[in-house]
Design an enzyme around this catalytic site. Structure first.
Site, mmCIF file in Angstrom:
data_model
loop_
_atom_site.group_PDB
_atom_site.id
_atom_site.type_symbol
_atom_site.label_atom_id
_atom_site.label_comp_id
_atom_site.label_asym_id
_atom_site.label_seq_id
_atom_site.Cartn_x
_atom_site.Cartn_y
_atom_site.Cartn_z
ATOM 1 N N GLY A 13 0.789 -1.344 -0.006
ATOM 2 C CA GLY A 13 -0.154 0.214 -0.161
ATOM 3 C C GLY A 13 0.666 1.208 0.003
ATOM 4 O O GLY A 13 0.236 2.268 0.234
ATOM 5 N N SER A 14 2.019 1.128 -0.416
ATOM 6 C CA SER A 14 2.840 2.567 -0.358
ATOM 7 C C SER A 14 2.435 3.450 -1.506
ATOM 8 O O SER A 14 2.433 4.599 -1.343
ATOM 9 C CB SER A 14 4.271 2.227 -0.404
ATOM 10 N N LEU A 86 -4.177 -7.445 -6.967
ATOM 11 C CA LEU A 86 -3.920 -8.672 -7.519
ATOM 12 C C LEU A 86 -5.158 -9.258 -7.995
ATOM 13 O O LEU A 86 -4.732 -10.274 -9.076
ATOM 14 C CB LEU A 86 -3.132 -9.604 -6.754
ATOM 15 N N ILE A 89 -10.300 -7.680 -12.546
ATOM 16 C CA ILE A 89 -11.518 -6.860 -12.367
ATOM 17 C C ILE A 89 -12.725 -7.437 -12.797
ATOM 18 O O ILE A 89 -12.480 -7.864 -14.304
ATOM 19 C CB ILE A 89 -11.255 -5.371 -12.563
ATOM 20 N N ASN A 103 -4.668 1.304 -13.794
ATOM 21 C CA ASN A 103 -3.642 0.318 -13.204
ATOM 22 C C ASN A 103 -2.160 0.942 -13.564
ATOM 23 O O ASN A 103 -1.985 1.395 -14.288
ATOM 24 C CB ASN A 103 -3.844 -0.951 -13.677
ATOM 25 N N HIS A 105 1.535 -0.930 -13.957
ATOM 26 C CA HIS A 105 2.298 -2.370 -13.885
ATOM 27 C C HIS A 105 3.913 -1.926 -13.722
ATOM 28 O O HIS A 105 4.303 -1.045 -14.309
ATOM 29 C CB HIS A 105 2.061 -2.889 -14.959
ATOM 30 N N ASP A 146 -3.504 -6.789 -17.975
ATOM 31 C CA ASP A 146 -2.362 -5.868 -18.424
ATOM 32 C C ASP A 146 -2.435 -5.674 -19.822
ATOM 33 O O ASP A 146 -1.316 -5.194 -20.442
ATOM 34 C CB ASP A 146 -1.095 -6.581 -18.088
ATOM 35 N N GLU A 175 7.228 5.098 -9.579
ATOM 36 C CA GLU A 175 5.800 4.970 -9.253
ATOM 37 C C GLU A 175 5.438 6.376 -8.500
ATOM 38 O O GLU A 175 4.473 6.739 -8.559
ATOM 39 C CB GLU A 175 5.384 3.701 -8.673
HETATM 40 C C1 GRF Z 1 4.000 -1.843 -7.383
HETATM 41 O O1 GRF Z 1 5.153 -2.072 -7.812
HETATM 42 C C2 GRF Z 1 2.914 -1.941 -8.679
HETATM 43 O O2 GRF Z 1 3.603 -1.412 -9.925
HETATM 44 C C3 GRF Z 1 2.621 -3.284 -8.786
HETATM 45 O O3 GRF Z 1 2.603 -3.533 -7.080
HETATM 46 C C4 GRF Z 1 3.387 -2.738 -6.549
HETATM 47 C C5 GRF Z 1 2.717 -2.241 -5.248
HETATM 48 O O4 GRF Z 1 3.528 -1.855 -4.265
HETATM 49 N N1 GRF Z 1 1.321 -3.373 -9.278
HETATM 50 P P1 GRF Z 1 3.030 -0.931 -3.082
HETATM 51 O O5 GRF Z 1 2.148 -1.905 -2.552
HETATM 52 O O6 GRF Z 1 2.236 0.236 -3.626
HETATM 53 O O7 GRF Z 1 4.012 -0.780 -2.227
#
Ligand code: GRF
Length: 190
Positions: A13-14, A86, A89, A103, A105, A146, A175
């Site tokens: 969840g970061s 994960l 949907i 999303n 990826h 994806d 990200e």
């Molecule tokens: C990220 O690398 C995102 O691209 C992928 O899952 C990871 C989630 O990271 N789909 P976090 O849970 O937000 O730390």
């Protein structure tokens, strides 16, 4: 009218919290709901002291969709952001939110995507194939894992010394920098 965003997350969840913080400075868009399929995921801890609700459901709950649909409608959700989510949907939800489910990826799609390609597995495959670069892909969600329309990509170099963990760190940095900004620009355009 304020555009309401729900963030779905299954893991740490970061990104979810980073996006939530980013939108605190906006008056016309806001994160109003977190959703997870995993009550044991670290995202639950991260968001428990924030001022918006967390909805937890099971895999069956997602597939049936009716309960989740009511939750999304009650919260007047306009856009859904998948931040490390994960599960697939359901088609009904894709239909209800056309080009409104976004999303991220952790690789340069169309390579290294599809069912089972998530988290460390993606970085491991990139390293095994001796790629010289990887990166992030932000895309709309359709009915295939994806494969929705790509909105944005950003690259990073893959060095010989990289491990799945070091590559994951580089990708996380991209990200954090781009995902909230790209979400905002998509919403502004709609
Ligand atoms: C990220 O690398 C995102 O691209 C992928 O899952 C990871 C989630 O990271 N789909 P976090 O849970 O937000 O730390």
């Amino acid at each position: 009218m304020v555009k309401n965003i729900a963030i779905f997350a299954s893991g740490s969840g970061s990104n979810a919290v980073n996006i939530y913080n980013y939108f605190k400075n906006f008056s016309d868009m806001a994160v109003v709901l977190f959703v997870t399929n995993n009550e044991n995921a670290y995202v639950v801890k991260r968001v428990e002291n924030l001022d918006i609700p967390l909805f937890v459901f099971t895999k069956n709950g997602l597939e049936n969709f009716s309960e989740l649909q009511i939750v999304l409608e009650k919260s007047k959700i306009d856009f859904v952001v998948l931040a490390g989510f994960l599960l697939k949907i359901p088609e009904k939800m894709v239909e209800l939110y056309p080009d409104k489910i976004i999303n991220i990826h952790p690789a340069l799609l169309p390579k290294y995507g599809g069912k089972g390609m998530y988290g460390g597995r993606v970085h491991k495959a990139v390293l095994e194939n001796k790629e010289s670069e990887s990166g992030i892909t932000i895309h709309f969600v359709n009915n295939n894992y994806d494969e929705g329309k790509i909105i944005f990509q950003s690259k990073c170099a893959v060095e010989k010394e990289d491990t799945p963990e070091s590559l994951a760190n580089k990708i996380h940095a991209l990200e954090k920098e781009y995902f909230p900004k790209i979400i905002a620009s998509i919403i502004q355009e709609k």
